[in-house]
Design an enzyme around this catalytic site. Structure first.
Site, PDB file in Angstrom:
ATOM      1  N   GLU B  60      40.114  41.621  33.068  1.00  0.00           N
ATOM      2  CA  GLU B  60      38.743  41.143  33.935  1.00  0.00           C
ATOM      3  C   GLU B  60      37.674  42.128  33.819  1.00  0.00           C
ATOM      4  OE1 GLU B  60      41.957  40.922  35.158  1.00  0.00           O
ATOM      5  OE2 GLU B  60      42.354  39.032  35.417  1.00  0.00           O
ATOM      6  N   HIS B 129      47.610  37.670  46.654  1.00  0.00           N
ATOM      7  CA  HIS B 129      47.145  36.548  46.145  1.00  0.00           C
ATOM      8  C   HIS B 129      46.293  35.882  47.312  1.00  0.00           C
ATOM      9  CE1 HIS B 129      49.374  37.459  42.633  1.00  0.00           C
ATOM     10  NE2 HIS B 129      48.736  36.245  41.939  1.00  0.00           N
TER      11      HIS B 129
END
Lengths: 362, 326
Positions: B60, B129
């Site tokens: 990322e 998450h």
């Protein structure tokens, strides 16, 4: 920046070798022809010497200005490493790109940024290359494709891959050169960027300036494998280690890397073995804490300016008068930059709120 | 007007903008061959090819930086994070590079790019998450932060985000991709920084954004059956925040509840309340209340997760409390 304040224009490139073909690998000696006819070789060596002298004299004035409080914040000097910037920039085309870290004064000047606007930026003045909003660590010049001056170790390495991506996207033959210190090879951003650059065949030359200390931490105390060029193998990339106190060794290696990037569209990782003669930043003594005076003095014997001077002397290319003239010219330019910065206005307070966002769409 | 899912509305916006401007490209994990982890980019690789729909390694920080570098030299990247939870690995690039580049270069380098992906909790994905990042991102000068609630807003706001010359953080609701609604065909843009009054009433103002705007509408419909009509102000863009619309509503209703998916401390709601107490002090009939995730990491167990999340019952209780009905 407001339109009212005109920036100093960038100096035109006057290096005769800037667009020359790069010769295949040769001994890095003054005999190296660099693909140029003999007269141009001498001219090139003089230009390189001038570039290094200018960086050196400019930064000596930076240290002085810092001591007087005219420059604030963090200020990282490049003294001792000038052969890397001079050699590399002498090979770039105007449409190539440069991305670098916070030790950026030398590279900015070698790329052709006006010493005036660089000094004005360090002084925090409106006429600075970044309008006085960036400072020492954030020198930018869009007209020269000089894309900063970045302050987080390693974070700009992916940006260079992105510039390479854009070149590929448009089908161009430019290259992007990215400079960073050897301490950056341990950070994730470096590895992520090299992986993508190799995977996607991006025209980027990654240049590790190995001055052997990440701030005060010796490479041996920070890096399990001190042979940092082995990092290239991890990403199936060509890697090389260079004695970077010899500007021609720098030119040879960078020249080949640029050629690879332009023609094969492949990246290269170069380790430039160098030494910084000053502390990490202005608050750090040159020696005495993490390195000895003796070590410093030993390394200063291989001052890149001295190395080139001696070679030119030996070749009879540098009469004493010429050397003094080159030095004097550099001092005059540095003084002029100081004077220009000193009499430039501070940014108006209205600038505080400018350049946070742009109000345009495309 | 066609009825589309939020997912297809985003896909339509991407497709139209990729056609409109060849400097625009989409880059991220699984966006191309896999058609997107959430299928937002479905079909785009076939139509636009691998230079414009680009699969990346799981990296990322790296590909966010690649996007930024390419934007510095004139491309207009859309960087997809598979979820914003993973974008934390790239936060240095978003904050230190993208948000500040224009300023620290003295205006020389705008960052015309979008960082997008699903944000907020879904169902039983547990702590790592399930989080809403908008208060972190909205803290940063130089960024715009967009949180569409409906398919139409998703399309109109994404098209505007892609055309904007600033770095735009575009937070899609992970639970919203399958929601449906009418979406205008073809050219349809919504200006960034404009809130939307999604329900009208005079009893109380509910300020919300993203997924919570849907909850606010649901609450408004429930309260309407009890004869309580509320304004629902959907911020749509958290930064810049349309404080004018909030003020107009609160001056009418004299009461406010702020609803958000994130945690309480230093949340978006804290900013909204700060604004209301400064600009609408004399208009208020009661303290402004906030509804948010409980101040704990998201638990996995279904009952605990439900208890941790803001919901209709908590929002209705808050509205009734500011109306002194409970």
């Amino acid at each position: 920046m407001t339109d009212a304040i005109k920036r100093e224009p960038a100096r035109p490139a006057k290096n005769p070798a800037a667009t020359a073909q790069v010769a295949p690998r040769e001994e890095a000696t003054p005999a190296s022809n660099n693909g140029l006819p003999p007269d141009d070789q001498v001219a090139l060596r003089k230009e390189l010497l001038k570039s290094m002298f200018l960086q050196r004299r400019f930064e000596e004035r930076c240290a002085e200005a810092y001591a007087l409080g005219k420059i604030g914040g963090f200020c990282h000097l490049y003294i001792g490493q000038e052969a890397i910037s001079a050699g590399t920039m002498s090979l770039l085309r105007p449409d190539d790109y440069v991305v670098t870290s916070y030790r950026d004064h030398g590279q900015a000047i070698a790329r052709g940024m006006s010493p005036r606007t660089v000094m004005a930026e360090l002084f925090g003045r409106q006429t600075g290359c970044s309008g006085g909003k960036g400072g020492s660590m954030h020198l930018f010049d869009k007209s020269l494709n000089f894309l900063g001056g970045h302050g987080i170790v390693g974070s700009h390495v992916p940006l260079a891959a992105g510039v390479g991506w854009a070149i590929k996207y448009r089908g161009g033959d430019q290259v992007c050169v990215c400079f960073f210190g050897e301490a950056a090879v341990n950070i994730g951003a470096f590895h992520e960027a090299l992986n993508m650059a190799s995977l996607w065949k991006l025209p980027v030359v990654f240049i590790i300036e190995n001055n052997r200390y990440g701030m005060g931490t010796a490479i041996s105390r920070a890096t399990a494998n001190e042979d940092v060029t082995t990092r290239a193998a991890a990403y199936k990339m060509h890697g090389e280690s260079i004695d970077a106190q010899d500007v021609f060794a720098v030119r040879d290696a960078v020249g080949r890397a640029i050629q690879l990037a332009r023609t094969e569209k492949t990246p290269t990782l170069l380790e430039m073995r160098t030494y910084r003669f000053m502390g990490h930043s202005m608050s750090d003594a040159a020696s005495g804490t993490y390195r000895t005076k003796e070590e410093l003095e030993e390394n200063m014997k291989r001052d890149p300016i001295l190395v080139l001077r001696e070679k030119m002397h030996a070749a009879g290319e540098l009469p004493e008068g010429d050397l003094a003239k080159i030095d004097e010219e550099a001092k005059v330019i540095a003084q002029d930059a100081w004077d220009y910065a000193d009499k430039s206005p501070e940014p108006p307070l209205s600038e505080l709120w400018e350049d946070v966002v742009v109000d345009t769409t495309s | 007007m066609a009825v589309l899912t939020y997912r297809d509305a985003l896909n339509q916006a991407l497709r139209e903008e990729l056609i409109r401007d060849d400097r625009v490209f989409l880059m991220g994990e699984e966006v191309a061959q896999y058609n997107g982890a959430y299928k937002v980019s479905k079909g785009l690789l076939d139509e636009f090819g691998p230079m414009r729909i680009v699969d990346t390694p799981i990296t990322e920080l790296g590909f966010a930086g690649v996007g930024i570098g390419s934007a510095m030299v004139g491309l207009r990247p859309i960087i997809e994070f598979m979820t914003w939870n993973f974008a934390l690995l790239a936060i240095d690039q978003v904050v230190n590079s993208a948000a500040k580049m224009l300023y620290m270069s003295g205006g020389q380098f705008p960052m015309p790019m979008v960082f997008r992906g699903p944000n907020g909790s879904a169902l039983q994905l547990s702590a790592q998450h399930s989080q809403a990042w908008e208060s972190w991102l909205a803290h940063i000068p130089g960024l715009k932060v967009v949180t569409p609630a409906t398919p139409a807003d998703a399309k109109g706001l994404l098209k505007s985000a892609i055309r904007d010359d600033n770095p735009v953080v575009f937070l899609e609701g992970e639970m919203l991709y399958n929601t449906r609604g009418e979406v205008p065909d073809g050219e349809y843009t919504i200006p960034l920084g404009k809130a939307d009054l999604k329900r009208e009433g005079d009893a109380c103002t509910i300020v919300a954004h993203g997924k919570m705007a849907l909850l606010a509408m649901q609450v408004a419909d429930t309260l309407a059956k009890e004869g309580i009509a509320v304004d629902v102000v959907d911020l749509r863009t958290v930064r810049p925040m349309d404080v004018e619309t909030i003020a107009i509503s609160v001056r009418k209703t004299n009461r406010a509840v702020v609803l958000e998916e994130g945690w309480e401390i230093c949340g978006v709601g804290a900013q909204v309340v700060d604004f209301i107490q400064r600009e609408c002090f004399d208009d208020l009939d009661s303290p402004v209340l906030r509804v948010h995730q409980e101040d704990v990491p998201m638990p996995y167990a279904k009952n605990l997760e439900k208890a941790a999340k803001p919901d209709a019952a908590k929002a209705i209780a808050a509205v009734k409390k500011v109306m002194y009905l409970a």
